[in-house]
Each structure stands twice: as structure tokens, then as C-alpha cells.
Design an enzyme around this catalytic site. Structure first.
Site, short mmCIF file in Angstrom:
data_model
loop_
_atom_site.label_atom_id
_atom_site.label_comp_id
_atom_site.label_asym_id
_atom_site.label_seq_id
_atom_site.Cartn_x
_atom_site.Cartn_y
_atom_site.Cartn_z
N TYR A 11 46.37 83.30 53.72
CA TYR A 11 46.53 82.36 54.81
C TYR A 11 47.52 82.93 55.82
O TYR A 11 48.25 83.90 55.54
CB TYR A 11 47.09 81.04 54.30
CG TYR A 11 46.11 80.09 53.65
CD1 TYR A 11 44.98 79.67 54.31
CD2 TYR A 11 46.37 79.57 52.38
CE1 TYR A 11 44.10 78.76 53.73
CE2 TYR A 11 45.49 78.66 51.79
CZ TYR A 11 44.36 78.27 52.46
OH TYR A 11 43.51 77.37 51.90
N GLU B 129 49.78 73.87 49.92
CA GLU B 129 51.00 73.28 49.36
C GLU B 129 52.22 73.76 50.14
O GLU B 129 53.33 73.83 49.62
CB GLU B 129 51.15 73.59 47.86
CG GLU B 129 50.13 72.91 46.99
CD GLU B 129 48.72 73.50 47.17
OE1 GLU B 129 47.82 72.74 47.57
OE2 GLU B 129 48.53 74.70 46.92
N ASN C 179 40.32 75.11 57.82
CA ASN C 179 40.45 75.21 56.37
C ASN C 179 40.09 73.89 55.71
O ASN C 179 40.74 72.87 55.99
CB ASN C 179 41.87 75.59 55.97
CG ASN C 179 42.03 75.72 54.46
OD1 ASN C 179 41.34 76.50 53.83
ND2 ASN C 179 42.92 74.93 53.88
N GLU C 180 39.06 73.91 54.87
CA GLU C 180 38.63 72.70 54.16
C GLU C 180 38.56 71.50 55.10
O GLU C 180 39.02 70.40 54.76
CB GLU C 180 39.55 72.41 52.97
CG GLU C 180 39.46 73.45 51.87
CD GLU C 180 40.26 73.07 50.64
OE1 GLU C 180 39.79 73.34 49.53
OE2 GLU C 180 41.37 72.52 50.78
N GLU D 170 37.75 79.65 47.08
CA GLU D 170 38.93 79.31 46.29
C GLU D 170 38.49 78.96 44.87
O GLU D 170 37.96 77.87 44.64
CB GLU D 170 39.70 78.13 46.89
CG GLU D 170 40.39 78.42 48.21
CD GLU D 170 41.26 77.27 48.68
OE1 GLU D 170 41.57 76.38 47.85
OE2 GLU D 170 41.62 77.25 49.87
N TYR E 222 51.87 78.84 39.99
CA TYR E 222 50.46 78.43 39.98
C TYR E 222 49.75 78.74 38.65
O TYR E 222 48.54 78.57 38.53
CB TYR E 222 49.71 79.11 41.14
CG TYR E 222 48.59 78.26 41.73
CD1 TYR E 222 48.85 77.34 42.73
CD2 TYR E 222 47.28 78.39 41.28
CE1 TYR E 222 47.84 76.57 43.27
CE2 TYR E 222 46.26 77.62 41.81
CZ TYR E 222 46.54 76.71 42.81
OH TYR E 222 45.54 75.94 43.34
#
Length: 583
Positions: free
Chosen positions: A53, A99, A157-158, A234, A301
Site C-alpha cells: 500500500y 489497520e 481499495n475494497e 488479499e 499479523y
């Protein structure tokens, strides 16, 4: 020069079919000295592509001022990947989720009261275009069509999880093309009807995001894109953590099963995350489902490469599966970087916050307790002070809409804490001569996903005694991006119960190594090492140590500063050679 394109249901690289095997690594969550180590471990695992990103708010922290150095050196990161023989996929915002604070959007957008985010709003698009005018020309020389490693770039994005404004998506697409982006463009969304309907564009490759049931997800994608290649942009092989919640893990065998399912389907894929890194400073985001939930400092993560860059069982299983589908000989996995337990450090100096306010911030006067953004502040803490007249008996103090955590004092004495997810009121007796009310508010991270995205910080409505709003406030903004004004004194007592900065020295002999700062015994606050803001700690967990990369350290004396909000059992910290995340 290279040519990456679609032919039917296949990706083609320089005339030959290619399967994209990518892993997400965010340059902005890793110190630059470690970019090469993480990228080499990606390649050694069997991946041929890195995905990242691009956070708008890191690159334009205040409107019109751009940052592309240090951890924000996107160009250097992409060049490093290319030098190692990796392709690069860039997802250049304006919104990234991740996030990350405000989903990558710069908080100064909230200075525009009527702005509408992530849609065809003229004010918003004007700001996006000004950003793209600076960002995209930096990427054009790095495109594969110009001999660079970037093979594809994402539009938004999404977006289907948020809206359905096709004019907005088209504006972004055309703006990218107009500024010289001539590589493959794509969108990514969840494998749901509404998301694919809202987030895709005609003649733009659609990809899907999921963590399991790959064949179901690809079947849904093919309903909307019957002829394109299958691509999971993803693959959620782990998950992130919130404060006050257990540490998330995902079994390595479960990850391996879903990976094999995608490989057998002939799909391309991107591990999100391959290596998570760290939400240094104030860069963590937050979610809002039933309530506000801030993300912790670690972005480990539970990914194949840990927060400090170590491989694990998940890495080994992924590497073994990818090798079965590859004709290329494996390359050696770089060794783990050294770790060192430096032991305990006593923090021998103290600087109480309220005694240093004038050294950290110039006060401003306002009728009401304004939110941070209206005062040009986008991170950190803020102090609101007023005088309440007396006498009053058992008056109920209410902070109306605090974001996110307020600590209340009357005449210098602690009264209590009101949290956004657990708001409290306080019964106060005010003497005849009146009393000084002080409220220290912490911005714990702006919401990064969903309909609550527009997230002002501080006190956003007002403060009441019973139903009477209190006016005439003195406000100190505390972004804490410069602590040089603090005046420390030798501590000859136990840690104070008031918000206080503590300072000590870590002495290092020999080579510096990665280490982990254990905050056991402290309550809540932030840590700086040699002026670098490591991030937040909180006794509520699950995170119990802060990762300290070796490049932040030096031989000799290293300054350690803690800003503790409530107090500690004793003024000592400890440096370990391993992290503690969860029980």
C-alpha cells in the site's frame, strides 16, 4: 522494459504465462535498513512479487507538505525490490484501510467541514488530485513499461465495502492514466455480490480478498468476470489485534490447505500479510463494529514472517508448497537477525506533564473544547482546561462524545477516566471559590474501515455540569513530535500518579541487536528511543513488549523516554531478546 498484460484467463509477462505469487510488505511499517532482509526472505519463500500500500497521510502529513524520505521512501523500496528480481504491485490509495490511522487518509481532510470522503465530492477530489500530482510522477519511471519493477496498480481499495460511486472510481482511473500510469490496473473487493457490484469497473481487472473457501470466492468472482484470470489480492493468512482482546493466531496447516486450494485452481495470489511489521508512533488505526476498538502497536499479523523478521512454521509450510509448483531452484533463506537481552534500565529522571505544558505547546483560547483537527493537530494528546464556578454539590460532570480516552482532574487531583467505549460521568463537589477542571484526551487512532470513517478526535461536542455546558477553555495541543522542550529532574521518589515523562539511559557495548522493551509494571503510555517514537503500550494487552529494531540503537548511551499516563510500580524497564504478544 517489460510487458505485463492479460490474455484471456492468463497473466503474460514478456510473452510467457506467469502466475503472480505475491506477498504484502509495507515499507512504512519497517525501518529502511531492514527492507532488503524482508524482501530477500519473501523471495526465498518462493514468491516472485511484493505488494505494498501507499499511505497518503504519511506522505502528506499536513496539506501541501510532502514526505518521501526515511521510512516514507517509497521509490527506494520499489527500487530495492526490483534489484532483487521481484515484481512489484502498488496500491496507491487515496484509501488503503490496512489497520492504519484513518485508513491512510490524511486527518487534515477533516478541516473541511462539508467534505464527503471516498466519493465524487469536488472538495475531496481536489485534494486527491493534488496528491496524485506529486505521488504518481514518482512511480512512472518505476513502471515495467519504463524498465522498472511495477507491473500493476490498484484503483482505490475494497471500495464495494464502502460505496458504489462509479464516477469516483472512474475519476481515479482516468487520473492515473492521465498522469502516465500505463500498467495493468485492477480493483479488489470481498467475494460478495454487493461488494463486486459497487467496487468494480468495466474493462478493469477485478480481484477478490478472502481467508478461506477459495473455490467459493473464485466462483463468485467468475459470475462477474467470467473470462479474467483468478486472483486473490488479499489472502488473509493471519489477523490483526485490538487492545483488550486476545492475540489472534491462525493454524499453519489451515493456511497451507487454503494455499494449496488456490494453487490447484491455477490462481494467482497475494499473501496479506507476508510480513506485517509495526505501527510505530501514532500510526495505528481502529475499527468500529459494536464499539470503538483501537489496534495495537504490533502488526505481527501472525504472518509467515514475524514482526521482527523471523521465519516460523507458517513460513516453512508455505515455502514447501510453493516449491512443489515451481521449476526454479530454491534460494537459501537468510538467517534471523541477532537479538539481545540488554537487561533492566532504571528511569532516573521525571518531567510531569502539567508542569511542562507551556514548554510543549502554546495555549489557545476557545469558547468550546474544540476537536484536535480544528486546531491543526492530527495525532497525540490534547489538554482542555476551564474553571468551574462554585459552590456546587454533587454536580454531574459529562464529557459529551469524547474521542477516545479522557483523564479528568479537578484542582490537580485525579477524578477518573472516561473512555469512548465505556463513557463515565463523575459526581463533583465544587467549593465556593470554584475549581480548575483539566481533561487530558488521548487520540488512540482514527477508524480505518467502515461507515464511521469520519473520526474527529478530542472532545467533539462539549462538557457539561448537569445540563449546563461549560464555556471559556484554554487548550494545549500535544502532538508530542518534539520532546526537546521538556525539563527533567532527578527522581527521588516512586513514579508519580499523574501523567509524567520518565527518562533513562540504555548503555550498549559491542554491536547493536534487535531487542524488545518490556513494559510490565507500567500502566499506559508511549515510548521513544533516541527520539524515535516506538508506539503505545497498555497493560490491558495483548501486547506486552515493544519491538526495538537495531538500527534505532547505537553503541554507548541510548536515551529512553516513557510517557506514562497513570503511574508504575517502579521506574524500571527491561529489554528482552524475544517478544511477548498474548499470554
Amino acid at each position: 522494459m517489460g510487458k505485463f498484460e492479460l490474455q484471456g484467463n492468463r497473466f503474460i509477462w514478456n510473452g510467457q504465462p506467469i502466475r503472480i505469487l505475491a506477498g504484502a510488505i509495507h515499507y512504512f511499517r519497517i525501518v529502511p535498513e531492514y527492507w532488503q532482509d524482508r524482501l530477500l526472505k519473501l523471495k526465498a519463500c518462493g514468491f516472485n512479487t511484493v505488494e505494498t500500500y501507499v499511505p497518503w497521510n504519511m506522505h502528506e502529513p499536513t496539506e501541501g507538505r510532502f514526505e518521501f524520505g526515511g521510512m516514507a521512501d517509497l521509490v527506494r523500496f520499489v527500487e530495492t525490490a526490483g534489484e532483487l528480481g521481484l515484481h512489484v504491485i502498488v496500491r496507491p490509495s487515496p484509501y488503503i484501510c490496512a489497520e492504519w490511522e484513518f485508513g491512510g487518509l490524511p486527518a487534515w481532510l477533516l478541516n473541511y467541514p462539508d467534505i464527503r470522503l471516498r466519493c465524487n465530492d469536488s472538495v475531496y477530489l481536489e485534494k486527491v488530485d493534488a496528491y496524485y500530482d506529486v505521488l504518481l510522477p514518482k512511480l512512472v519511471p518505476l513502471l515495467c513499461t519504463n524498465g522498472g519493477p511495477i507491473i500493476a496498480m490498484q484503483i482505490e481499495n475494497e471500495y464495494g465495502s464502502y460505496g458504489n460511486d462509479k464516477a469516483y472510481l472512474t475519476h481515479l482511473k482516468e487520473g492515473m492514466i492521465r498522469r502516465g500510469i500505463d500498467v495493468l490496473l485492477f480493483t479488489s473487493d470481498g467475494p460478495e455480490d454487493d461488494m463486486l457490484q459497487g467496487g468494480t469497473l468495466p474493462d478493469v481487472l477485478a480481484t477478490v480478498n478472502f481467508g478461506s473457501r477459495a473455490n467459493e470466492a473464485f466462483a463468485k468472482l467468475q459470475e462477474y468476470q467470467p473470462d479474467g484470470p483468478l486472483m486473490c489480492m488479499e489472502f488473509w493468512n493471519g489477523w490483526f489485534d485490538h487492545w483488550m482482546k486476545p492475540h489472534h493466531t491462525r493454524d499453519a496447516e489451515s493456511v497451507a490447505e487454503t494455499l494449496r486450494e488456490m494453487m490447484d485452481a491455477g490462481a494467482s495470489l497475494n499473501f496479506y500479510m507476508f510480513h506485517g511489521g509495526t505501527n510505530f508512533g501514532f500510526w495505528n488505526g481502529a475499527n468500529y463494529g459494536d464499539r470503538y476498538e483501537p489496534t495495537i502497536t504490533s502488526y505481527d499479523y501472525d504472518s509467515p514472517l514475524s514482526e521482527c523478521g523471523d521465519t516460523n512454521e507458517k513460513y516453512d509450510k508455505v515455502r514447501a508448497i510453493l516449491s512443489e509448483y515451481s521449476n526454479e531452484p530454491p534460494i537459501p533463506v537468510p538467517p534471523s537477525l541477532p537479538k539481545r537481552a540488554y537487561g533492566t534500565v532504571e528511569l532516573t529522571e521525571q518531567a510531569p506533564l502539567f508542569g511542562n505544558l507551556e514548554r510543549l505547546s502554546r495555549p489557545v483560547q476557545r469558547v468550546t473544547p474544540e476537536p484536535m483537527e480544528r486546531l491543526g493537530q492530527y495525532e497525540g494528546f490534547i489538554v482542555y482546561r476551564t474553571r468551574i464556578s462554585g459552590p456546587r454539590t454533587q454536580g454531574k460532570l459529562t464529557i459529551q462524545d469524547v474521542r477516545d480516552r479522557a483523564i479528568v482532574y479537578v484542582d490537580g487531583s485525579f477524578v477518573g477516566v472516561s473512555e469512548r467505549w465505556d463513557p463515565q460521568t463523575f459526581m463533583l463537589d465544587i467549593p465556593e471559590e470554584g475549581a480548575v477542571l483539566e481533561i487530558l484526551v488521548e487520540n488512540m487512532g482514527r477508524i480505518n474501515y467502515g461507515p464511521q470513517l469520519k473520526d474527529h478526535k478530542g472532545i467533539t461536542e462539549g462538557v457539561r455540569m448537569n445540563n449546563q455546558f461549560q464555556y471559556d477553555w484554554t487548550i494545549h495541543t500535544l502532538p508530542l513530535n518534539d520532546l526537546s522542550g521538556l525539563t527533567f529532574a532527578d527522581a527521588n521518589q516512586q513514579p508519580l500518579a499523574m501523567p509524567t515523562f520518565y527518562r533513562g539511559t540504555l548503555e550498549i557495548t559491542g554491536e547493536c541487536a534487535d531487542t524488545f522493551l518490556k513494559t510490565e509494571g507500567w500502566t499506559k503510555g508511549n515510548v521513544w528511543i533516541n527520539g524515535f517514537h516506538l508506539g503505545r503500550y497498555w497493560e490491558r494487552g495483548p501486547q506486552q513488549t515493544l519491538y526495538v529494531p537495531a538500527p534505532l540503537l547505537k553503541q554507548g548511551d541510548n536515551e529512553v523516554v516513557l510517557f506514562e499516563l497513570h503511574g508504575a510500580k517502579r521506574p524500571i524497564i527491561e529489554f528482552l531478546d524475544r517478544p511477548i504478544l498474548g499470554d
